[in-house]
Design an enzyme around this catalytic site. Structure first.
Site, PDB file in Angstrom:
ATOM      1  N   TYR A 181      -1.644   0.393  10.415  1.00  0.00           N
ATOM      2  CA  TYR A 181      -1.924  -0.379   9.188  1.00  0.00           C
ATOM      3  C   TYR A 181      -0.709  -0.306   8.256  1.00  0.00           C
ATOM      4  O   TYR A 181      -0.198  -1.333   7.807  1.00  0.00           O
ATOM      5  CB  TYR A 181      -3.176   0.175   8.499  1.00  0.00           C
TER       6      TYR A 181
ATOM      7  N   SER B 236       0.821  -1.214   0.000  1.00  0.00           N
ATOM      8  CA  SER B 236       0.000   0.000   0.000  1.00  0.00           C
ATOM      9  C   SER B 236       0.850   1.259   0.000  1.00  0.00           C
ATOM     10  O   SER B 236       1.921   1.299   0.620  1.00  0.00           O
ATOM     11  CB  SER B 236      -0.878   0.006   1.257  1.00  0.00           C
TER      12      SER B 236
ATOM     13  N   LYS C  39       2.255  -3.221   6.789  1.00  0.00           N
ATOM     14  CA  LYS C  39       2.630  -3.438   5.385  1.00  0.00           C
ATOM     15  C   LYS C  39       4.157  -3.318   5.219  1.00  0.00           C
ATOM     16  O   LYS C  39       4.771  -4.073   4.477  1.00  0.00           O
ATOM     17  CB  LYS C  39       1.910  -2.433   4.474  1.00  0.00           C
TER      18      LYS C  39
HETATM   19  C1  WQD Z   1      -9.324   9.775   0.707  1.00  0.00           C
HETATM   20  C2  WQD Z   1      -9.456  11.281   0.926  1.00  0.00           C
HETATM   21  C3  WQD Z   1      -9.720  11.854   3.241  1.00  0.00           C
HETATM   22  C4  WQD Z   1     -13.540   9.751   3.670  1.00  0.00           C
HETATM   23  C5  WQD Z   1      -7.061   4.523   1.729  1.00  0.00           C
HETATM   24  C6  WQD Z   1      -7.309   3.289   2.518  1.00  0.00           C
HETATM   25  C7  WQD Z   1      -6.042   2.605   2.930  1.00  0.00           C
HETATM   26  C8  WQD Z   1      -5.088   2.538   1.780  1.00  0.00           C
HETATM   27  C9  WQD Z   1      -4.857   3.891   1.134  1.00  0.00           C
HETATM   28  C10 WQD Z   1      -4.946   0.480   0.595  1.00  0.00           C
HETATM   29  C11 WQD Z   1      -8.677  11.772   2.131  1.00  0.00           C
HETATM   30  C12 WQD Z   1     -10.986  12.177   2.452  1.00  0.00           C
HETATM   31  C13 WQD Z   1     -12.353  10.277   3.193  1.00  0.00           C
HETATM   32  C14 WQD Z   1     -14.612  10.613   3.997  1.00  0.00           C
HETATM   33  C15 WQD Z   1     -13.248  12.494   3.351  1.00  0.00           C
HETATM   34  N1  WQD Z   1      -5.584   1.646   0.802  1.00  0.00           N
HETATM   35  N2  WQD Z   1     -12.214  11.617   3.027  1.00  0.00           N
HETATM   36  N3  WQD Z   1     -14.423  11.969   3.825  1.00  0.00           N
HETATM   37  O1  WQD Z   1      -7.173   7.774   3.503  1.00  0.00           O
HETATM   38  O2  WQD Z   1      -6.118   7.678   1.220  1.00  0.00           O
HETATM   39  O3  WQD Z   1      -6.606   5.549   2.547  1.00  0.00           O
HETATM   40  O4  WQD Z   1      -6.140   4.330   0.696  1.00  0.00           O
HETATM   41  O5  WQD Z   1      -3.969   0.120   1.155  1.00  0.00           O
HETATM   42  O6  WQD Z   1      -6.396   1.304   3.324  1.00  0.00           O
HETATM   43  O7  WQD Z   1      -7.989   3.653   3.697  1.00  0.00           O
HETATM   44  O8  WQD Z   1      -8.450   6.941   1.492  1.00  0.00           O
HETATM   45  O9  WQD Z   1     -10.802   7.201   0.858  1.00  0.00           O
HETATM   46  O10 WQD Z   1     -10.196   7.137   3.325  1.00  0.00           O
HETATM   47  O11 WQD Z   1      -9.588   9.131   1.951  1.00  0.00           O
HETATM   48  O12 WQD Z   1     -13.090  13.733   3.211  1.00  0.00           O
HETATM   49  O13 WQD Z   1     -15.725  10.179   4.447  1.00  0.00           O
HETATM   50  O14 WQD Z   1     -10.820  11.573   1.193  1.00  0.00           O
HETATM   51  O15 WQD Z   1      -9.415  12.884   4.177  1.00  0.00           O
HETATM   52  O16 WQD Z   1      -8.195  13.085   1.824  1.00  0.00           O
HETATM   53  P1  WQD Z   1      -7.028   7.088   2.216  1.00  0.00           P
HETATM   54  P2  WQD Z   1      -9.845   7.540   1.944  1.00  0.00           P
END
Ligand code: WQD
Length: 348
Positions: A158, A134, A162
């Site tokens: 997490y 990841s 990894k």
């Molecule tokens: C994306 C953006 C939030 C939810 C994910 C997975 C993790 C890893 C990497 C595989 C951020 C914003 C989010 C919401 C929001 N994947 N957001 N409101 O944090 O990059 O991590 O990808 O390994 O397992 O969790 O992805 O979709 O949670 O957030 O504003 O309800 O959207 O702050 O900028 P993230 P995400």
């Protein structure tokens, strides 16, 4: 070729399984269904039956921490004279926020589970592995886009699991460099769904991730989208991420298997992303434009473990795997919405 796909009924695993089966691979899915639905298997079969395709698919309900079960899977395959040629290892927990509240569970499932799997692969001389890593391992981004040589400094448990697994893999490869063939794929943000709308992302409970939360707002399961911070160091203040269509990601795994099959031995760490960064506001705008839905939102405080910007330099994947993402953000929105519209309550 027989592939053992751990975590094969999850969002990413199910899309990889479908492409493997369409390509004629013999697929064994091992999944504990702790974060996925067993209905996925029927959906995959329905899709392949509709296309009149012959396929070889077996699903096993189990946990990668069950060493006896892993032994039996490899022993039975040998007895069937269809030994496992390659393992695509996706089984694991992946919620950044949950890993803060329950770190030992993450270390147990992700690291001990993977240790079990690697010990079993070694025991039964299965030396070909594609591992689901990841972009979270990069942590705070010194610079974007991020290449594979970017500093590795995970800021959540997490991501630390990894990194631990990548270190395990590195040591295993170097303990016997003539036999192991390993690709560790560092995913950015997999989103969207198979264009058939038969499989897609169906998180259990309230989605942690942006895209499934957004499609649930659009379908009316959630009232409004929480935007975690509009004061990030970005043009519009919201977080920037690299959203890659789930089919592009799945195709990256098939390209990895082809690459491993072309080598005597290798160890490669490869980013899989779209290579583009989009902010939360840009995602909302594109989704509304593509689907005609209106997405109400409110600005909330930042989440622990979040970073401002993260998107991939994918030149290594393009060169090494002869792979490139083909699907646009618009396609992501259309396919993701098509899945949610056809399955308002996911696989239930
Ligand atoms: C994306 C953006 C939030 C939810 C994910 C997975 C993790 C890893 C990497 C595989 C951020 C914003 C989010 C919401 C929001 N994947 N957001 N409101 O944090 O990059 O991590 O990808 O390994 O397992 O969790 O992805 O979709 O949670 O957030 O504003 O309800 O959207 O702050 O900028 P993230 P995400």
């Amino acid at each position: 070729m027989r592939v053992l796909l751990t975590g094969g009924s999850g969002f990413i695993g199910s899309h990889i399984a479908l492409l493997l089966l369409e390509r004629g691979f013999d697929v064994l899915i091992l999944d504990s269904y702790v974060n996925s639905s067993s209905n996925v298997i029927n959906r995959i079969k329905a899709y392949l039956d509709k296309k009149d395709l012959n396929y070889k698919l077996k699903s096993i309900n189990g946990d990668i921490r069950d060493k006896k079960l892993l032994d039996n899977i490899f022993i039975d395959s040998i007895k069937e004279k269809k030994p496992i040629d390659t393992v695509i290892h996706l089984a694991g927990l992946k919620s950044v926020s949950e890993s803060f509240s329950n770190p030992l569970h993450y270390w147990d499932v992700n690291v001990i589970g993977t240790l079990n799997l690697l010990l079993t692969m070694k025991e039964y001389k299965c030396y070909s592995l594609v591992f689901s890593s990841s972009a979270t391992i990069y942590g705070l981004s010194n610079s974007v886009p991020m290449a594979e040589d970017h500093k590795i400094s995970p800021i959540n448990p997490y991501g630390k699991t990894k990194v631990a697994i990548e270190n395990m893999i590195y040591d295993l490869y170097n303990s016997n460099i003539n036999v192991w063939k390993i690709c560790s794929l560092r995913y950015f943000n997999p989103v969207g769904a198979h264009p058939s709308g038969l499989i897609g992302e169906d998180p259990i409970g309230i989605p942690n991730n942006l895209f499934p939360y957004l499609t649930q707002v659009a379908i009316g399961r959630q009232k409004s989208l929480n935007i975690y911070g509009n004061d990030w160091d970005t043009d519009d203040g919201s977080g920037i991420r690299d959203y890659i269509h789930i089919i592009d990601l799945a195709e990256g795994h098939l390209a990895s298997i082809d690459y491993l099959n072309s080598k005597e031995s290798c160890l490669e760490f490869v980013n899989l992303g779209s290579g583009k960064g989009y902010s939360v506001f840009q995602i909302i705008r594109q989704f509304e434009l593509s689907t005609g839905c209106k997405i109400p939102f409110s600005i909330e405080s930042r989440r622990d473990g979040d970073v401002a910007k993260s998107y991939a330099d994918i030149s290594k994947a393009k060169k090494l795997l002869a792979w490139t993402p083909k699907r646009s953000l618009e396609q992501i929105c259309l396919d993701g919405w098509n899945w949610q519209l056809k399955n308002p309550y996911g696989f239930q």
